[in-house]
Enzyme design. Sequence first.
Site, short mmCIF file in Angstrom:
data_model
loop_
_atom_site.label_atom_id
_atom_site.label_comp_id
_atom_site.label_asym_id
_atom_site.label_seq_id
_atom_site.Cartn_x
_atom_site.Cartn_y
_atom_site.Cartn_z
N SER A 143 -4.73 2.56 -0.22
CA SER A 143 -4.44 1.21 -0.69
C SER A 143 -4.43 1.22 -2.22
O SER A 143 -3.94 2.17 -2.84
CB SER A 143 -5.48 0.23 -0.13
OG SER A 143 -5.21 -1.09 -0.56
N TYR A 157 3.65 -5.75 -4.61
CA TYR A 157 2.84 -4.55 -4.38
C TYR A 157 1.42 -4.93 -3.96
O TYR A 157 0.89 -4.41 -2.97
CB TYR A 157 2.82 -3.72 -5.66
CG TYR A 157 1.95 -2.48 -5.60
CD1 TYR A 157 2.40 -1.32 -4.96
CD2 TYR A 157 0.69 -2.45 -6.19
CE1 TYR A 157 1.61 -0.19 -4.91
CE2 TYR A 157 -0.11 -1.32 -6.15
CZ TYR A 157 0.36 -0.19 -5.51
OH TYR A 157 -0.43 0.93 -5.45
N LYS A 161 -0.62 -4.17 -0.33
CA LYS A 161 -1.86 -3.41 -0.27
C LYS A 161 -2.99 -4.23 0.35
O LYS A 161 -3.83 -3.69 1.08
CB LYS A 161 -2.24 -2.93 -1.67
CG LYS A 161 -1.27 -1.88 -2.23
CD LYS A 161 -1.18 -0.65 -1.34
CE LYS A 161 -0.31 0.43 -1.92
NZ LYS A 161 -0.25 1.65 -1.08
#
Length: 254
Positions: A143, A157, A161
Amino acid sequence: MSRLDGKVALVIGGSGGIGKAAALALGQAGARVVVAARRVAEGSAVVQEIVAQGGTARFVETDVTQLAHVTRAVETTVAAFGRLDCAVNVPGITGQPGPISDCTDDNWAQVLHTNLTAFFWCLRAELQQMKAQGGGGRIVNVSSAIGKRAFRGLGPYGATKRAMESLTETAALEAASDGITVNAVAPGSIATETFLDFTKGDPATVRMMAETYHPMARVGQPDEVARAILFLCADATFTTGTTLSVDGGWAFRS
C-alpha cells in the site's frame, strides 16, 4: 534470520524498486521465487541475481492490467514449483499528479484499473490457489503512507491505496479459517524509480519530501520495506489484516 526454505513465493511487480528488493529478500531466505512483471529485461535480471546468489527463481511476463496475465502468473508458479505459499503484490501507478478538480476521467480510470481492479485480480487468484491446495499461505500487499494521510495532488492514488487496505482486512477475515494471512505494508517515500520520477530527481524536492513528511528526516530504501515484507511472510504467524507502516514516522507526524 527469517527462513522460507522450501516455500514458493510469487512477487507480482518484482522487476524493480520494492518488488525487486522483496524478490531478492525472499530468495535469500530460501524461497523459490517467481518474478512476475511487465518489463522483461529487468525482471529477468532479478531472476539472474537470485540464481547467482544460490537461489531458485524464474520469470513470467505479466501485465497486471490484463486478467489473463494475472491468471497465467499464478498458474505458471504452480506449474513450476507445485504450489503457492507466499504472494507479494507490488504494482501501482501514481497517475498524473494534480488537484482533483483537474483530474481527467482517463487519469482516474487508469489509476483505479491498475491500483485497484488489477490488485483485486491478483488477490483473488492467490486466495483461490491457496485455498485449493488445502489452505495456508501468506499474502502481502504493498500500500502506501498516502493511503493513511491525504497528500495534495495524488487523490486517485491515495483513494486506491486506502481501498487496498480495506480489501486486505476483508480478505484476512475471510481467509483466516483457511490458515491464510493477508497483510499489507505502507511505505513512505522510498528511493525507487517511481519516487524519483515523481520528484523529477530534484535534490531539493527529495530533501523537502524527506524533512517535511518523515520525522526521521530521510527517504527510505527498498530493502527496508523488503525486510518488513519478509517478516510478514516468514515470522508473523499470528498477524493478519494489519497494515504495517514502513514510513519513517509519516503516519503519525504532527
